[in-house]
Scaffold this active site. Structure first.
Site, PDB file in Angstrom:
ATOM      1  N   SER A 114      64.498  83.533  96.701  1.00  0.00           N
ATOM      2  CA  SER A 114      65.071  84.448  95.720  1.00  0.00           C
ATOM      3  C   SER A 114      66.575  84.265  95.646  1.00  0.00           C
ATOM      4  O   SER A 114      67.286  84.471  96.640  1.00  0.00           O
ATOM      5  CB  SER A 114      64.751  85.899  96.104  1.00  0.00           C
ATOM      6  OG  SER A 114      65.474  86.788  95.272  1.00  0.00           O
ATOM      7  N   HIS A 137      62.811  82.002  92.558  1.00  0.00           N
ATOM      8  CA  HIS A 137      62.525  83.386  92.169  1.00  0.00           C
ATOM      9  C   HIS A 137      63.797  84.035  91.634  1.00  0.00           C
ATOM     10  O   HIS A 137      64.841  84.023  92.298  1.00  0.00           O
ATOM     11  CB  HIS A 137      62.006  84.165  93.376  1.00  0.00           C
ATOM     12  CG  HIS A 137      61.436  85.507  93.032  1.00  0.00           C
ATOM     13  ND1 HIS A 137      60.185  85.662  92.468  1.00  0.00           N
ATOM     14  CD2 HIS A 137      61.948  86.754  93.166  1.00  0.00           C
ATOM     15  CE1 HIS A 137      59.938  86.951  92.282  1.00  0.00           C
ATOM     16  NE2 HIS A 137      61.000  87.634  92.683  1.00  0.00           N
ATOM     17  N   MET A 157      67.160  92.906  87.078  1.00  0.00           N
ATOM     18  CA  MET A 157      67.207  94.364  87.267  1.00  0.00           C
ATOM     19  C   MET A 157      68.121  94.987  86.218  1.00  0.00           C
ATOM     20  O   MET A 157      69.197  94.449  85.932  1.00  0.00           O
ATOM     21  CB  MET A 157      67.744  94.700  88.662  1.00  0.00           C
ATOM     22  CG  MET A 157      67.004  94.022  89.800  1.00  0.00           C
ATOM     23  SD  MET A 157      67.781  94.445  91.380  1.00  0.00           S
ATOM     24  CE  MET A 157      66.863  93.371  92.491  1.00  0.00           C
ATOM     25  N   HIS A 167      61.121  87.638  87.639  1.00  0.00           N
ATOM     26  CA  HIS A 167      60.554  88.951  87.976  1.00  0.00           C
ATOM     27  C   HIS A 167      61.337  90.020  87.225  1.00  0.00           C
ATOM     28  O   HIS A 167      62.501  90.284  87.530  1.00  0.00           O
ATOM     29  CB  HIS A 167      60.653  89.144  89.495  1.00  0.00           C
ATOM     30  CG  HIS A 167      60.162  90.456  89.983  1.00  0.00           C
ATOM     31  ND1 HIS A 167      60.367  90.890  91.275  1.00  0.00           N
ATOM     32  CD2 HIS A 167      59.447  91.444  89.377  1.00  0.00           C
ATOM     33  CE1 HIS A 167      59.818  92.081  91.443  1.00  0.00           C
ATOM     34  NE2 HIS A 167      59.265  92.441  90.293  1.00  0.00           N
ATOM     35  N   MET A 178      62.219  93.465  86.568  1.00  0.00           N
ATOM     36  CA  MET A 178      62.257  94.856  87.041  1.00  0.00           C
ATOM     37  C   MET A 178      63.052  95.666  86.033  1.00  0.00           C
ATOM     38  O   MET A 178      64.155  96.149  86.304  1.00  0.00           O
ATOM     39  CB  MET A 178      62.883  94.914  88.441  1.00  0.00           C
ATOM     40  CG  MET A 178      61.987  94.341  89.510  1.00  0.00           C
ATOM     41  SD  MET A 178      62.749  94.334  91.154  1.00  0.00           S
ATOM     42  CE  MET A 178      63.521  92.718  91.114  1.00  0.00           C
ATOM     43  N   MET A 210      54.767  94.197  95.878  1.00  0.00           N
ATOM     44  CA  MET A 210      56.071  94.526  96.440  1.00  0.00           C
ATOM     45  C   MET A 210      55.887  95.101  97.836  1.00  0.00           C
ATOM     46  O   MET A 210      55.217  96.111  98.013  1.00  0.00           O
ATOM     47  CB  MET A 210      56.793  95.534  95.545  1.00  0.00           C
ATOM     48  CG  MET A 210      57.222  95.008  94.189  1.00  0.00           C
ATOM     49  SD  MET A 210      58.355  93.585  94.285  1.00  0.00           S
ATOM     50  CE  MET A 210      59.712  94.275  95.256  1.00  0.00           C
ATOM     51  N   ASP A 257      56.695  90.001  97.917  1.00  0.00           N
ATOM     52  CA  ASP A 257      58.150  89.977  97.818  1.00  0.00           C
ATOM     53  C   ASP A 257      58.735  91.136  98.613  1.00  0.00           C
ATOM     54  O   ASP A 257      58.419  92.293  98.356  1.00  0.00           O
ATOM     55  CB  ASP A 257      58.557  90.082  96.341  1.00  0.00           C
ATOM     56  CG  ASP A 257      60.058  89.992  96.133  1.00  0.00           C
ATOM     57  OD1 ASP A 257      60.807  89.817  97.111  1.00  0.00           O
ATOM     58  OD2 ASP A 257      60.498  90.095  94.966  1.00  0.00           O
TER      59      ASP A 257
END
Length: 222
Positions: A8, A33, A37, A66, A68, A137, A175
C-alpha cells in the site's frame, strides 16, 4: 492459487513516491494498492486523480484502487482513466451495489467490494457470484498502522465457505495490520491477496519484507 502481495503506497514516502514505486516494480509484489480517502466516508484524505495518474506512469504492476469514498459511482470512469486496473468500493457506501459493480466491469476493471470490520460476510450472498474480489478490512478504514482485529480470521473463513460454490476463483483480500507474524494464518484462513503498508515501508529493507510476505515458508527456514 498462490497468494498475491499488494504493498500500500499510503505508507510510502510521498516525497519519494517514484523511488518507492520502482522498489515495488523490482520486488516480489504483484499489485500496487492505492487507498483513496475523501474525508467523509473515512476521517482522512489521501490521494486524488493526479497522484493515481502519476502512480500509473511509474508502476509496472496493476493498480489495485480501494475507494473509501461516498457515492463512488460519480468517479469510476475518472479513476479508470487515471489508471485503475481494479476498483474496490465499500458495501457500506453503495446503496445500489449491483449497479456499481456492473459499471466497474463495463469499464474493463476488476470489480471488488470491501467490508468494514462490523459488516458481516453474509450480506454478500446475493452478489458474490458477480464479484472479482472481496476485501476484508482487518482494521477500521481511514488510517494506516492500526492494530489487527482478530475476528478477521473468522470472516475470512466464512467468506471462503460462501465463495466455494458460487465463485471459487474469487480474490479474497485482507487489508490492515498484515505482517510476517500473521501472514501464514491469514492465508490458511482463506486470504489470497494481502495488502501491506507499514510492515513493508517501515522495514529496514522493504524489498525483503515483501519477499517474506510472499514466501513466508522461506522466513521460517531462516
Amino acid at each position: 492459487m498462490n497468494h498475491l502481495i499488494a504493498p500500500s503506497i499510503l505508507a510510502a514516502d510521498f516525497a519519494n513516491l517514484q523511488r518507492d514505486l520502482e522498489l515495488i516494480n523490482s520486488s516480489d509484489a504483484d499489485w500496487v494498492h492505492v487507498d483513496i480517502m475523501d474525508g467523509m466516508f473515512v476521517p482522512n484524505i489521501s490521494f486524488g486523480f493526479p497522484v493515481v495518474s502519476a502512480t500509473k506512469k511509474h508502476a509496472t504492476k496493476p493498480l489495485d484502487v480501494h475507494l473509501m469514498i461516498v457515492d463512488p459511482d460519480r468517479y469510476l470512469k475518472a479513476f479508470k482513466d487515471a489508471g485503475a486496473d481494479g476498483m474496490t468500493v465499500h458495501y457500506e457506501a453503495c446503496p445500489h451495489l449491483h449497479r456499481t459493480i456492473q459499471a466497474i466491469k463495463e469499464l474493463g476493471c476488476r470489480a471488488g467490494v470491501a467490508l468494514n470490520p462490523h459488516t458481516p460476510v453474509t450480506l454478500l450472498q446475493d452478489i458474490i457470484a458477480d464479484l472479482d474480489l472481496v476485501l476484508i478490512m482487518s482494521v477500521n478504514p481511514g488510517f494506516g498502522g492500526q492494530k489487527f482485529i482478530d475476528n478477521t480470521y473468522k470472516k475470512l473463513h466464512d467468506l471462503k465457505e460462501l465463495s466455494c460454490d458460487k465463485n471459487p476463483n474469487l480474490f479474497i483480500e485482507v487489508d490492515g495490520g498484515v505482517d510476517q507474524h500473521n501472514i501464514q494464518k491469514l492465508v490458511d484462513a482463506g486470504a489470497n491477496v494481502l495488502v501491506a503498508g507499514s510492515s513493508v515501508f517501515s522495514s529496514a529493507s522493504p524489498s525483503a519484507a515483501i519477499s517474506h510476505l510472499k514466501y513466508p515458508e522461506k522466513l521460517l527456514q531462516l
